[in-house]
Scaffold this motif. Structure first.
Motif, PDB file in Angstrom:
ATOM      1  N   LYS A  41      -5.498  38.918  22.718  1.00  0.00           N
ATOM      2  CA  LYS A  41      -4.052  39.167  22.621  1.00  0.00           C
ATOM      3  C   LYS A  41      -3.672  39.405  21.163  1.00  0.00           C
ATOM      4  CE  LYS A  41      -3.207  34.243  23.609  1.00  0.00           C
ATOM      5  NZ  LYS A  41      -3.184  33.493  22.463  1.00  0.00           N
ATOM      6  N   PRO A  42      -2.507  39.983  20.915  1.00  0.00           N
ATOM      7  CA  PRO A  42      -2.147  40.301  19.530  1.00  0.00           C
ATOM      8  C   PRO A  42      -1.783  39.049  18.734  1.00  0.00           C
ATOM      9  CG  PRO A  42      -0.416  41.020  21.034  1.00  0.00           C
ATOM     10  CD  PRO A  42      -1.500  40.443  21.892  1.00  0.00           C
ATOM     11  N   SER A  43      -2.809  38.318  18.314  1.00  0.00           N
ATOM     12  CA  SER A  43      -2.581  37.040  17.620  1.00  0.00           C
ATOM     13  C   SER A  43      -2.621  37.192  16.104  1.00  0.00           C
ATOM     14  CB  SER A  43      -3.627  36.015  18.031  1.00  0.00           C
ATOM     15  OG  SER A  43      -3.755  35.972  19.412  1.00  0.00           O
ATOM     16  N   GLY A  44      -2.570  38.425  15.616  1.00  0.00           N
ATOM     17  CA  GLY A  44      -2.472  38.632  14.177  1.00  0.00           C
ATOM     18  C   GLY A  44      -3.739  39.199  13.545  1.00  0.00           C
ATOM     19  N   ILE A  45      -3.518  39.879  12.423  1.00  0.00           N
ATOM     20  CA  ILE A  45      -4.613  40.563  11.726  1.00  0.00           C
ATOM     21  C   ILE A  45      -5.668  39.560  11.240  1.00  0.00           C
ATOM     22  CG2 ILE A  45      -5.158  41.924   9.667  1.00  0.00           C
ATOM     23  CD1 ILE A  45      -2.306  43.143   9.921  1.00  0.00           C
ATOM     24  N   ALA A  46      -5.212  38.397  10.765  1.00  0.00           N
ATOM     25  CA  ALA A  46      -6.154  37.441  10.162  1.00  0.00           C
ATOM     26  C   ALA A  46      -7.124  36.860  11.188  1.00  0.00           C
ATOM     27  CB  ALA A  46      -5.384  36.329   9.466  1.00  0.00           C
ATOM     28  N   GLU A  47      -6.829  37.023  12.484  1.00  0.00           N
ATOM     29  CA  GLU A  47      -7.762  36.520  13.499  1.00  0.00           C
ATOM     30  C   GLU A  47      -9.087  37.277  13.434  1.00  0.00           C
ATOM     31  OE1 GLU A  47      -7.747  35.092  18.161  1.00  0.00           O
ATOM     32  OE2 GLU A  47      -6.907  37.043  17.662  1.00  0.00           O
ATOM     33  N   ALA A  48      -9.073  38.450  12.802  1.00  0.00           N
ATOM     34  CA  ALA A  48     -10.301  39.262  12.670  1.00  0.00           C
ATOM     35  C   ALA A  48     -11.447  38.445  12.075  1.00  0.00           C
ATOM     36  CB  ALA A  48     -10.025  40.472  11.791  1.00  0.00           C
ATOM     37  N   ALA A 142      -8.899  31.570   7.241  1.00  0.00           N
ATOM     38  CA  ALA A 142      -8.279  32.065   8.482  1.00  0.00           C
ATOM     39  C   ALA A 142      -8.225  30.969   9.538  1.00  0.00           C
ATOM     40  CB  ALA A 142      -9.056  33.276   8.999  1.00  0.00           C
ATOM     41  N   LYS A 143      -9.300  30.171   9.619  1.00  0.00           N
ATOM     42  CA  LYS A 143      -9.357  29.105  10.636  1.00  0.00           C
ATOM     43  C   LYS A 143      -8.281  28.046  10.403  1.00  0.00           C
ATOM     44  CE  LYS A 143     -14.227  29.091  11.930  1.00  0.00           C
ATOM     45  NZ  LYS A 143     -15.471  28.341  11.693  1.00  0.00           N
ATOM     46  N   ASN A 144      -7.884  27.870   9.148  1.00  0.00           N
ATOM     47  CA  ASN A 144      -6.892  26.833   8.823  1.00  0.00           C
ATOM     48  C   ASN A 144      -5.452  27.341   8.792  1.00  0.00           C
ATOM     49  OD1 ASN A 144      -8.501  24.435   8.503  1.00  0.00           O
ATOM     50  ND2 ASN A 144      -9.491  25.539   6.835  1.00  0.00           N
ATOM     51  N   LEU A 145      -5.249  28.608   9.141  1.00  0.00           N
ATOM     52  CA  LEU A 145      -3.881  29.152   9.125  1.00  0.00           C
ATOM     53  C   LEU A 145      -3.072  28.634  10.300  1.00  0.00           C
ATOM     54  CD1 LEU A 145      -4.313  32.990   8.424  1.00  0.00           C
ATOM     55  CD2 LEU A 145      -3.515  31.235   6.820  1.00  0.00           C
ATOM     56  N   PRO A 147       0.009  29.732  12.921  1.00  0.00           N
ATOM     57  CA  PRO A 147       0.691  30.959  13.333  1.00  0.00           C
ATOM     58  C   PRO A 147       2.098  31.040  12.726  1.00  0.00           C
ATOM     59  CG  PRO A 147      -0.252  29.834  15.232  1.00  0.00           C
ATOM     60  CD  PRO A 147      -0.395  28.903  14.064  1.00  0.00           C
ATOM     61  N   SER A 148       2.530  32.254  12.430  1.00  0.00           N
ATOM     62  CA  SER A 148       3.853  32.468  11.841  1.00  0.00           C
ATOM     63  C   SER A 148       4.932  32.364  12.917  1.00  0.00           C
ATOM     64  CB  SER A 148       3.905  33.874  11.234  1.00  0.00           C
ATOM     65  OG  SER A 148       3.740  34.813  12.284  1.00  0.00           O
ATOM     66  N   PHE A 149       6.188  32.591  12.542  1.00  0.00           N
ATOM     67  CA  PHE A 149       7.293  32.497  13.515  1.00  0.00           C
ATOM     68  C   PHE A 149       7.112  33.487  14.668  1.00  0.00           C
ATOM     69  CE2 PHE A 149       8.527  35.893  10.735  1.00  0.00           C
ATOM     70  CZ  PHE A 149       9.198  36.788  11.557  1.00  0.00           C
ATOM     71  N   ARG A 150       6.352  34.613  14.414  1.00  0.00           N
ATOM     72  CA  ARG A 150       6.135  35.555  15.530  1.00  0.00           C
ATOM     73  C   ARG A 150       4.819  35.265  16.267  1.00  0.00           C
ATOM     74  NH1 ARG A 150       4.487  41.452  12.886  1.00  0.00           N
ATOM     75  NH2 ARG A 150       3.168  40.629  11.243  1.00  0.00           N
ATOM     76  N   GLY A 151       4.245  34.077  15.981  1.00  0.00           N
ATOM     77  CA  GLY A 151       3.068  33.625  16.724  1.00  0.00           C
ATOM     78  C   GLY A 151       1.764  34.281  16.297  1.00  0.00           C
ATOM     79  N   GLU A 152       1.723  34.840  15.071  1.00  0.00           N
ATOM     80  CA  GLU A 152       0.510  35.544  14.630  1.00  0.00           C
ATOM     81  C   GLU A 152      -0.114  34.884  13.402  1.00  0.00           C
ATOM     82  OE1 GLU A 152       0.916  39.734  14.171  1.00  0.00           O
ATOM     83  OE2 GLU A 152       1.918  39.995  16.096  1.00  0.00           O
ATOM     84  N   LEU A 153      -1.443  35.026  13.270  1.00  0.00           N
ATOM     85  CA  LEU A 153      -2.118  34.626  12.031  1.00  0.00           C
ATOM     86  C   LEU A 153      -1.957  35.803  11.071  1.00  0.00           C
ATOM     87  CD1 LEU A 153      -5.394  32.942  13.388  1.00  0.00           C
ATOM     88  CD2 LEU A 153      -3.171  31.897  12.891  1.00  0.00           C
ATOM     89  N   GLU A 154      -1.167  35.567  10.036  1.00  0.00           N
ATOM     90  CA  GLU A 154      -0.742  36.682   9.171  1.00  0.00           C
ATOM     91  C   GLU A 154      -1.725  36.915   8.033  1.00  0.00           C
ATOM     92  OE1 GLU A 154       1.897  38.494   9.864  1.00  0.00           O
ATOM     93  OE2 GLU A 154       2.908  37.197  11.320  1.00  0.00           O
ATOM     94  N   ILE A 155      -2.036  38.187   7.780  1.00  0.00           N
ATOM     95  CA  ILE A 155      -2.908  38.529   6.657  1.00  0.00           C
ATOM     96  C   ILE A 155      -2.221  38.161   5.335  1.00  0.00           C
ATOM     97  CG2 ILE A 155      -2.190  40.972   6.397  1.00  0.00           C
ATOM     98  CD1 ILE A 155      -5.788  39.666   6.223  1.00  0.00           C
ATOM     99  N   THR A 156      -0.898  38.225   5.339  1.00  0.00           N
ATOM    100  CA  THR A 156      -0.159  37.848   4.129  1.00  0.00           C
ATOM    101  C   THR A 156      -0.379  36.374   3.787  1.00  0.00           C
ATOM    102  OG1 THR A 156       1.440  39.596   4.264  1.00  0.00           O
ATOM    103  CG2 THR A 156       2.215  37.593   3.225  1.00  0.00           C
TER     104      THR A 156
END
Ligand code: G1P
Length: 255
Positions: A41-48, A142-145, A147-156
């Motif tokens: 699912k679209p869980s954010g770029i950093a999930e890569a 990345a593992k310690n991030l 999720p942001s307010f939109r539910g994604e692990l953000e590359i930022t």
């Protein structure tokens, strides 16, 4: 490939996997290795970095967003020269609409001073393109991030982590380099117009992996000829025949 990278992991949603595989196969036709993975699912770029943990192993890693297009003399060499063993490296590109992107402020010695994601009032006109280089520690980051307010692990958030440790460098992308984020219909259209115009004017193809593989010495002329003999004749394969037979054309380096 122009940066000398020969091991690639393509991460896609499951519906698109078949098309990517049928287009790019194992990469051996380009003298590289391509593996595939799915983001459920679209869980954010950093999930890569979590999905790709095994693929990355103990290496450093470069991440490129699939909807970003880069073109420019010397850009491959600029990438090739990045040392990301200790420092993460991002790029900055001057744009007229920075509020659409991650925005960076560069401090002393090329280190990043601030980063804002899609800010209403950008602190600079320097957008962060979707190409990033990281030390191996990015996997743990990345593992310690959270999720942001939109539910994604953000590359930022990954970049902010490296910035806070004074280990995020930023390279300015040269003015002669073209960068497109093709995430909207208009921007995709802009990019295709740009590429069509340059290709028609010069007679060269932009980002032709078989040609790059030949020029970089990843495959031989014999291997390319053999691969071409299995393909139908069309405008693309005719171009590659030309690259193979026209020694003058081969003299134009791709950097
Ligand atoms: C992402 C990043 C953003 C970056 C952009 C580049 O945004 O979050 O920082 O500037 O890619 O294309 P997205 O396009 O996913 O909204």
């Amino acid at each position: 490939m122009l940066a000398g990278i020969r091991e690639v992991l393509i991460i896609t949603k499951s519906e698109d996997l078949v098309q990517f595989k049928s287009l790019l196969h194992s990469g051996s036709q380009f003298g590289i290795s391509i593996q595939y993975a799915i983001q459920k699912k679209p869980s954010g770029i950093a999930e890569a970095f979590i999905i790709g943990e095994e693929f990355i192993g103990n290496d450093e890693v470069c991440l490129i967003l699939g909807d970003n297009i880069f073109y420019g003399e010397g850009f491959g060499e600029q990438l090739d020269s990045i040392d990301c063993e200790l420092y993460a490296t991002i790029f900055a590109y001057t744009v007229s609409d920075p509020e659409r992107y991650g925005v960076v402020e560069i401090g002393s010695e090329g280190l990043v001073k601030s980063i804002q994601e899609k800010p209403v009032s950008p602190k600079s006109a320097l957008a962060i393109p979707g190409i990033y280089f990281y030390p191996n520690s990015v996997i743990e980051v990345a593992k310690n991030l959270k999720p942001s307010f939109r539910g994604e692990l953000e590359i930022t958030d990954v970049n902010i982590h490296f910035m806070k440790n004074n280990s995020l460098r930023c390279n300015l992308m040269r003015r002669g380099t073209a960068w497109f984020d093709t995430g909207t219909f208009d921007s995709l259209n802009d990019a295709s117009t740009f590429i069509r115009v340059i290709e028609q004017r010069q007679g060269f193809k932009i980002s032709c992996p078989e040609e790059i593989a030949l020029r970089k010495g990843f495959i031989s002329k014999t291997e390319l000829r053999l691969w071409l003999s299995t393909k139908p004749i069309n405008e693309y394969t005719k171009y590659l025949e030309r690259v193979l037979s026209d020694s003058e054309l081969l003299e134009f380096e791709v950097k």
